[in-house]
Design an enzyme around this catalytic site. Structure first.
Site, mmCIF file in Angstrom:
data_model
loop_
_atom_site.group_PDB
_atom_site.id
_atom_site.type_symbol
_atom_site.label_atom_id
_atom_site.label_comp_id
_atom_site.label_asym_id
_atom_site.label_seq_id
_atom_site.Cartn_x
_atom_site.Cartn_y
_atom_site.Cartn_z
ATOM 1 N N LYS A 217 0.825 -1.215 0.000
ATOM 2 C CA LYS A 217 0.000 0.000 0.000
ATOM 3 C C LYS A 217 0.861 1.268 0.000
ATOM 4 O O LYS A 217 0.438 2.314 -0.491
ATOM 5 C CB LYS A 217 -0.956 -0.028 1.187
ATOM 6 C CG LYS A 217 -1.946 -1.186 1.084
ATOM 7 C CD LYS A 217 -2.775 -1.330 2.330
ATOM 8 C CE LYS A 217 -3.782 -2.458 2.203
ATOM 9 N NZ LYS A 217 -3.173 -3.762 1.926
ATOM 10 N N GLU B 259 -1.396 6.680 8.065
ATOM 11 C CA GLU B 259 -2.065 7.650 7.207
ATOM 12 C C GLU B 259 -3.146 8.371 8.003
ATOM 13 O O GLU B 259 -3.576 7.882 9.062
ATOM 14 C CB GLU B 259 -2.676 6.957 5.993
ATOM 15 C CG GLU B 259 -3.804 6.006 6.305
ATOM 16 C CD GLU B 259 -4.356 5.343 5.050
ATOM 17 O OE1 GLU B 259 -3.782 5.536 3.969
ATOM 18 O OE2 GLU B 259 -5.367 4.630 5.155
ATOM 19 N N HIS C 70 -12.450 -2.454 10.888
ATOM 20 C CA HIS C 70 -11.963 -2.235 9.535
ATOM 21 C C HIS C 70 -12.235 -3.426 8.621
ATOM 22 O O HIS C 70 -11.651 -3.513 7.546
ATOM 23 C CB HIS C 70 -10.469 -1.888 9.538
ATOM 24 C CG HIS C 70 -10.117 -0.821 10.528
ATOM 25 N ND1 HIS C 70 -10.557 0.472 10.415
ATOM 26 C CD2 HIS C 70 -9.429 -0.885 11.696
ATOM 27 C CE1 HIS C 70 -10.126 1.176 11.447
ATOM 28 N NE2 HIS C 70 -9.461 0.381 12.239
ATOM 29 N N ARG D 176 -6.782 -8.557 -6.541
ATOM 30 C CA ARG D 176 -7.423 -9.867 -6.387
ATOM 31 C C ARG D 176 -8.928 -9.686 -6.466
ATOM 32 O O ARG D 176 -9.421 -8.562 -6.574
ATOM 33 C CB ARG D 176 -7.061 -10.472 -5.029
ATOM 34 C CG ARG D 176 -7.381 -9.520 -3.876
ATOM 35 C CD ARG D 176 -7.244 -10.167 -2.520
ATOM 36 N NE ARG D 176 -7.255 -9.201 -1.429
ATOM 37 C CZ ARG D 176 -8.339 -8.680 -0.882
ATOM 38 N NH1 ARG D 176 -9.534 -8.992 -1.366
ATOM 39 N NH2 ARG D 176 -8.265 -7.818 0.121
#
Length: 614
Positions: A116, A183, A218, A274
């Site tokens: 990421k 982040e 999450h 994916r």
């Protein structure tokens, strides 16, 4: 042409891929750990190969063993599903180097997007490096993998280092890669994503949008397509960005580009190289089989110049064996019965009688409804879940039904903070007031023949049940005409069905028993003994294991005799691929520490004792 596919996965997605392969006339090979020896995905495949061990690191994350299994079974292609090795470029190369077809994107595209941190750089987004108070709250996130593992929201700067360490440990365990990054965390953003599909001839499809804002830890809980309430301009921008991301890395196959949307602004999160768990809602709206398209693309076929036109709306709910009212604790045990009525799609890796273990994700099934409008799809899905027969461990079924009927969701005003705001109300106990009586009457069926009825009236029979952690005591009598109870008319009662009339309304209750566990309609009860046995006595401040699992880490400085603050992390349990933090219940002294790293514990095992400071 592909003739045999090894599915490098387990559970629901392995069964789902096998179903499409069967429709296409393609043979399937399953791999299974020792814990999955009798699992459904191993039973439905044409051939199954054992991977010795039970932990993911020893089995489903061993690319060398999976390639060896494919060659031994005569497969000519490998489909990775989602999770495990699906975004592992080295595994993709190993598959190709072995002369097998890889049903997925090129390894180079996986490398560019699977991390990421690199993906954000590619899209011009930089992660945070030196975090200050002004940056809070922030999200610590695993660079590899997904599914909510290795993710932590940090609201206090003092917690950052500990949460980074926890995220690294969880990511290393789940993905074999402990890299994490930080982040900004947007409290009230919407999680919106775009499904892409690309061939080897330069065509890239953007198959609409999906909203996945309802999440716990999450991990997505309810998803839908298309994402409601987006303007045409914002939808167009999301499609453009998603196609740009795919083209930037020479993408091939199915993938998903994820965004956090706030107002009219779209913030790039990541690209998952994916198939996604929630891909069925896109399939239902566009009338395509994405697994079949993945296989066709891997065989070299070209996509049509334009994707098919969308139709209607689809909503998917993930049915988990977990207890949302108790910190989403995963549940284990025998799934005696799973049946979902109605015209809905059910993707599952379980059948009646299967066991839910501690080693893997606790998702039982995905239930998907499609209809001409969003309101109709939501109504259909909520009704199907409400009427579902689920006999076994505690599940999140009631939470799903309440979520789908919540005003914020029905009006499409939800965001990623939905459960932070509404969880207590959505998990408040609401057992049917007649469920315990129906259980008692069902159990009493036929007993009058052996002395339940008396010519001279006597005291009523009494039975006790636990429902949602509360004890319910019910009374009934055997009479000349059958069973009777105060306040209701017993219309019918046998071992499997009880019909009661109250206030002129007939209520039907289907009853099923499994030991001391009784399922009455959608209510689960535990029959309590007439004379309760004395329970094990634990000292005040005792920390008991909230679930079966493995003690993976003891916090630094946690030793017997140490002073601890209330809420301080003491140790971490790993269960079903997630790490669960065990904290001090009060400020005091850690008088006893029974837990040891690597120890397997059962539900209720005494882990430690904290003696409260006076």
């Amino acid at each position: 042409m592909i003739t045999s596919v090894l599915v490098a996965n387990r559970g629901e997605i392995a069964c789902r891929i096998a179903r499409t392969c069967r429709d296409l006339g393609i043979a399937t090979v399953a791999v299974h750990s020792d814990a999955d020896a009798g699992a459904l995905h191993a039973r439905v495949a044409d051939t199954a190969v054992r991977l010795p061990g039970s932990a993911p690191a020893d089995t489903y994350l061993r690319g060398d063993l999976i390639v060896k299994a494919a060659l031994a079974a005569g497969a000519d292609a490998v489909h990775p599903g989602y999770g495990f090795l699906s975004e592992n470029a080295d595994f993709a190369r190993a598959v190709r180097d072995a002369g097998l077809v890889w049903i997925g994107p090129p390894p180079e595209a996986i490398e560019a997007m699977a991390s990421k941190t690199r993906a954000k750089q590619l899209m011009g987004v930089a992660p945070l490096t030196d975090v200050t108070e002004a940056d809070l709250p922030v999200l610590v996130k695993a660079a590899a993998g997904g599914g909510g593992r290795g993710m932590r929201v940090v609201r206090a700067l003092a917690d950052l280092d500990a949460e980074i360490a926890a995220a690294r440990a969880e990511a290393a365990s789940a993905f074999g890669d402990g890299e994490v990054f930080v982040e900004p965390y947007l409290e009230n953003g919407r999680h919106v994503e775009v499904q892409v599909l690309a061939d080897t001839h330069g065509t890239v499809w953007a198959l609409g949008t999906r909203d996945c804002s309802l999440q716990r830890r999450h991990q997505k809980v309810i998803e839908e397509a298309p994402a409601p309430g987006l303007t045409d301009a914002l939808t167009g921008e999301l499609h453009t960005l998603a196609v740009r991301a795919a083209r930037a890395v020479g993408y091939v196959g199915a993938g998903t580009v994820e965004f956090l949307v706030a107002g009219e602004r779209a913030h790039f999160l990541e690209m998952n190289t994916r198939l996604q768990v929630e891909h069925p809602v896109t399939e239902e709206v566009f009338g395509v089989d994405l697994v079949a398209e993945q296989i066709r693309v891997a065989e070299g076929h070209a996509l049509d110049p334009e994707p098919p036109a969308p139709r209607g709306h689809a909503v998917e709910a993930r049915l988990y064996a977990e207890d949302p009212a108790h910190d989403w604790a995963p549940q284990t045990g025998r799934l005696h019965r799973l049946a979902v009525p109605g015209a809905v799609r059910l993707d599952t890796g379980y059948t009646d009688g299967d066991d839910i273990g501690v080693h893997y994700d606790p998702m039982l099934a995905k239930v998907v409804a499609h209809a001409p409008t969003r309101a109709e799809a939501v109504r259909k899905l909520a009704a199907a879940l409400e009427r579902a027969v689920i006999h076994g461990p505690v599940t999140n079924r009631d939470l799903l039904v309440r979520s789908l009927r919540h005003e914020e969701f029905t009006r499409a005003r939800m965001d990623t903070g939905f459960y932070d705001r509404h969880l207590p109300a959505l998990t408040a106990p609401a057992a049917d007031p007649y469920a315990a009586l129906a259980a008692a009457l069902s159990d009493a069926h036929g007993r009058s023949r052996f002395g339940g009825w008396r010519n001279v009236p006597s005291q009523p029979q009494v039975k006790r049940y636990a429902v949602n952690g509360e004890e319910h005591k019910v009374r009934y009598r055997h009479t000349r005409t059958g069973l009777a109870a105060d306040g209701v008319t017993v219309v019918h009662a046998d071992a499997a069905l009880v019909i009661l009339e109250a206030d002129g309304v007939h209520r039907r209750y289907e009853v099923a028993r499994y030991g001391d566990r009784v399922h009455v309609g959608s209510t689960a009860l535990t029959a309590l003994p007439r004379f309760p046995a004395p329970e094990a006595d634990h000292a005040p401040g005792s920390l008991l294991a909230p679930m079966p699992g493995t003690v993976v880490r003891i916090a630094e400085g946690v030793t017997e005799g140490a002073a601890v603050e209330a809420g301080r992390p003491l140790l971490w349990l790993e269960a079903m691929k997630m790490q669960h933090k065990i904290t001090a219940p009060t400020a005091g002294t850690l008088t006893t520490l029974h837990a040891r790293e690597g120890q397997q514990v059962e539900l209720g095992t005494l882990l430690a004792v904290v003696e409260e400071t006076p």
